[in-house]
Design a protein around this motif. Structure first.
Motif, mmCIF file in Angstrom:
data_model
loop_
_atom_site.group_PDB
_atom_site.id
_atom_site.type_symbol
_atom_site.label_atom_id
_atom_site.label_comp_id
_atom_site.label_asym_id
_atom_site.label_seq_id
_atom_site.Cartn_x
_atom_site.Cartn_y
_atom_site.Cartn_z
ATOM 1 N N PHE A 318 129.248 -56.071 27.833
ATOM 2 C CA PHE A 318 129.029 -55.778 26.299
ATOM 3 C C PHE A 318 127.579 -55.699 26.303
ATOM 4 C CE2 PHE A 318 133.345 -57.631 25.068
ATOM 5 C CZ PHE A 318 134.190 -56.420 25.627
ATOM 6 N N ALA A 319 127.002 -56.819 26.948
ATOM 7 C CA ALA A 319 125.363 -56.944 27.008
ATOM 8 C C ALA A 319 124.673 -55.650 27.606
ATOM 9 C CB ALA A 319 125.009 -58.319 27.487
ATOM 10 N N GLU A 325 121.427 -49.886 23.933
ATOM 11 C CA GLU A 325 121.031 -49.206 22.380
ATOM 12 C C GLU A 325 120.093 -49.902 21.785
ATOM 13 O OE1 GLU A 325 123.315 -50.600 18.382
ATOM 14 O OE2 GLU A 325 124.951 -50.017 20.077
ATOM 15 N N LEU A 326 119.796 -51.016 22.220
ATOM 16 C CA LEU A 326 118.509 -51.801 21.368
ATOM 17 C C LEU A 326 117.369 -51.035 21.904
ATOM 18 C CD1 LEU A 326 119.904 -55.360 21.209
ATOM 19 C CD2 LEU A 326 119.545 -53.974 19.185
ATOM 20 N N LEU A 335 117.821 -59.946 21.982
ATOM 21 C CA LEU A 335 119.148 -60.344 22.140
ATOM 22 C C LEU A 335 119.392 -61.578 22.591
ATOM 23 C CD1 LEU A 335 122.171 -59.158 22.542
ATOM 24 C CD2 LEU A 335 121.305 -58.250 24.918
ATOM 25 N N THR A 336 120.058 -62.463 21.787
ATOM 26 C CA THR A 336 120.402 -63.720 22.290
ATOM 27 C C THR A 336 121.849 -63.746 22.399
ATOM 28 O OG1 THR A 336 118.821 -64.475 20.901
ATOM 29 C CG2 THR A 336 120.497 -66.037 21.516
ATOM 30 N N MET A 337 122.340 -64.471 23.846
ATOM 31 C CA MET A 337 123.571 -64.506 24.253
ATOM 32 C C MET A 337 123.761 -65.852 24.707
ATOM 33 S SD MET A 337 123.086 -61.460 27.156
ATOM 34 C CE MET A 337 124.709 -61.777 27.902
ATOM 35 N N LEU A 338 125.215 -66.125 24.480
ATOM 36 C CA LEU A 338 125.805 -67.681 25.042
ATOM 37 C C LEU A 338 127.026 -67.468 25.915
ATOM 38 C CD1 LEU A 338 126.111 -70.952 24.723
ATOM 39 C CD2 LEU A 338 127.738 -70.053 22.587
ATOM 40 N N PHE A 385 113.225 -50.347 30.288
ATOM 41 C CA PHE A 385 112.415 -51.402 29.063
ATOM 42 C C PHE A 385 112.289 -52.595 29.907
ATOM 43 C CE2 PHE A 385 117.331 -51.979 29.056
ATOM 44 C CZ PHE A 385 117.348 -53.225 29.301
ATOM 45 N N TYR A 386 112.593 -52.736 31.055
ATOM 46 C CA TYR A 386 112.156 -54.386 31.764
ATOM 47 C C TYR A 386 110.666 -54.693 31.542
ATOM 48 C CZ TYR A 386 111.770 -58.119 34.981
ATOM 49 O OH TYR A 386 111.278 -59.195 35.590
#
Length: 610
Positions: A318-319, A325-326, A335-338, A385-386
């Motif tokens: 999903f990320a 998309e972002l 984008l913050t993930m856990l 984008f990296y």
């Protein structure tokens, strides 16, 4: 007199028997529970105990609950049966009272010794003293971001911030700065060594200390993005009962929002838990992509549920979709993930997890997480984008798993995993830094190329600078000791609403009462209503009222104030003339209104007119 004496002796015998049995069972449960508790959570502290006791059971491993039943409830049942056999055998003998007295004394003694041992192990005395003592440490050393000048680069960098559940440097081998004989996170170890973990000129992993107020997930997330401990006088996981989440604090999300960032929180569990949704929406207007979002938007089947929601394998897929998309949008993104698979107890084994460590499930899960994160990082590095994107990897807090680190040397200081990838900042010193997770706050902004006046925000220090951290200035033990105490600044920033309906309900403090309606009295044309047995009343009661209606849509609802009868009850009559002498059911809800005008529903009933 003889019969009375016989009855009295029988009653005494029964009461002593019941007391002996109850105390024996209670002593068994207390003793076994305390032993199970310390076996389950090694190096347990009072902070963690309060957290565990107040956390809901949702997401708890079924095996842990079954283990408690086997180790605590079953022995209590066995003791109950054994005692029943013993008392039955001695019931007609003169020594019966001696046996009962012995059981009572032994039970009380065992309970007292067990509680005393736990009290000493948890250092409850000092914990209580700290909770009653104010310290100015936070107040004196907190730097409000609102008072600091921050200069962003002309081309703002994207941020991908991944909180790694329970990830520690401990899991690497000793050669690489860990505490294990075999490195179960080799991919993450390589990432930290090839990028930045502020380990100086050595290859030994370095990470942040998890301080009081940051040792559970929402506390850790708050600490790393606000530079403050979640030290409030309610359990941190009850923050979802509040209307605001440290409204007075300026956080990473607030700062990036003011700079036009698009922000997303992507997690595989319910964001409401612990107040995460409240925090990230209030501080940064993050889009919530949690377990509920995934189910509602077709990312997973509506009835899909594993572990805490869905597994990390899906999270990273999903990320990739979301970050693509972002990246196509004109504004910079955060984008913050856990992750969640590495949560205690023993983690979650997804289909893709390798079994490289036999039956050691937690090591297999840790290795799986290490591989998944590394794969995701490689994918990002291949994207266009990296070049303008900084990645931050941080363990949220040390694991709470019961036995995973039980063989770690007591002198080894466990730290959260840390790595800054593609940072737009240069270190001013090659010294190995001594830092806490509070320091992630300004360091993350510095990694985005932000110039920070004074290089300090919150209780944190920009680790790319040569400015000493609070840990380097005061020492780990002093800092931790001061953070355990109360702070006026924290209380002001938190502004906890102790009378919020949700918090009162969760803590069992909501006013309740008994509401009943007598039969309709034709001579007065009314239905008498009484409210009694009131408990948990607020300090000030402004009024007790009932809402009455007969139509299902409540279109004829009327409010009636009840009269205080002086005996703890309130009453009034429903004038049915106001309803046109309508026949049938009258629905009645009773409310207490406190001194601030806040209503609390205390009960319901119905009346009837025929």
């Amino acid at each position: 007199m003889g019969k009375i004496s016989i009855y009295a002796k029988r009653a005494l015998r029964v009461l002593l028997t019941i007391l002996a049995v109850l105390l024996a069972v209670l002593a068994t449960i207390i003793t076994c529970s305390l032993k199970w508790m310390f076996d389950t959570w090694s190096n347990l502290t009072m902070d963690e105990l309060i957290y565990h006791l107040t956390s809901p059971l949702e997401g708890t491993n079924d095996a842990m609950i079954k283990e408690y039943v086997v180790k605590c409830i079953v022995p209590a049942v066995v003791i109950l049966l054994v005692l029943a056999v013993i008392l039955t055998a001695f019931r007609k003998k003169k020594r019966y009272y001696a046996v009962m007295a012995g059981a009572i004394v032994l039970s009380v003694s065992v309970s007292a010794l067990s509680v005393h041992g736990a009290w000493q192990a948890l250092d409850v005395g000092n914990y209580v003293a700290d909770r009653g003592t104010y310290s100015t440490f936070i107040d004196d050393n907190y730097v409000s971001p609102a008072d600091v000048e921050m200069t962003f680069p002309q081309e703002k960098r994207n941020l991908i911030y991944i909180f790694l559940e329970s990830m520690e440097t401990t899991y690497a081998d000793t050669q690489n700065g860990g505490a294990f004989t075999e490195n179960v996170i080799p991919e993450l170890t390589q990432i930290a060594q090839e990028n930045e973990d502020f380990s100086g000129e050595t290859d030994k992993l370095n990470g942040g200390y998890s301080m009081p107020g940051t040792t559970w997930t929402i506390g850790a997330m708050f600490g790393q993005t606000a530079g403050l401990p979640l030290s409030v006088s309610i359990d941190g996981n009850n923050m979802d009962t509040q209307d605001t989440f440290f409204a007075g604090a300026v956080t990473l999300g607030d700062i990036l929002e003011s700079q036009g960032y698009s922000q997303t929180l992507l997690i595989g569990s319910d964001a409401v838990f612990g107040g995460r949704e409240l925090y990230f929406t209030e501080h940064g207007s993050y889009e919530m992509m949690d377990y509920k979002y995934a189910a509602q938007n077709g990312l997973i089947p509506e009835d899909y549920l594993v572990w805490w929601g869905y597994e990390d394998q899906k999270l990273f897929e999903f990320a990739k979709q979301k970050v693509t998309e972002l990246a196509a949008q004109p504004e910079p993104f955060n984008l913050t993930m856990l992750t969640v698979d590495t949560h205690f107890e023993d983690g979650y084994m997804c289909e893709g997890c390798p079994k490289l460590y036999g039956d050691d499930q937690y090591s297999n899960v840790m290795r799986c997480s290490s591989q998944q994160v590394a794969s995701f990082i490689r994918w990002i590095q291949q994207q266009d984008f990296y070049e303008n994107t900084t990645i931050v990897l941080c363990g949220d807090h040390p694991t709470m798993d019961s036995d995973y680190c039980e063989d770690v040397d007591g002198d080894y200081i466990r730290k959260t995993y840390t790595a800054y990838i593609n940072a737009a900042a240069q270190k001013e010193t090659e010294t190995r830094r001594d830092f806490t997770t509070f320091d992630q706050f300004p360091t993350t902004l510095a990694a985005l190329g932000v110039q920070i006046e004074g290089n300090r925000l919150g209780l944190g220090t920009n680790l790319f600078s040569s400015e000493p951290t609070l840990t380097e200035r005061f020492g780990l033990d002093t800092e931790a000791a001061e953070l355990k105490k109360k702070s006026q600044l924290i209380e002001e920033l938190a502004d906890i609403d102790y009378d919020s309906q949700s918090l009162m309900e969760r803590e069992g403090r909501v006013p309740t009462g008994t509401v009943y309606a007598d039969p309709y009295l034709r001579d007065i044309g009314g239905i008498p209503v009484t409210v009694t047995d009131l408990v948990n009343l607020p300090d000030t009661v402004q009024s007790v009222q009932i809402a009455v209606w007969t139509n299902e849509d409540q279109s004829d609802l009327q409010w009636i104030q009840l009269t205080d009868r002086g005996d703890g009850s309130y009453g009034a009559n429903i004038n049915v003339a106001n309803y046109g002498f309508k026949l049938g059911v009258y629905y009645i809800d009773a409310y207490i209104v406190d001194g601030t005008g806040t209503p609390y529903m205390i009960g319901q009933t119905t009346g009837y007119v025929d």
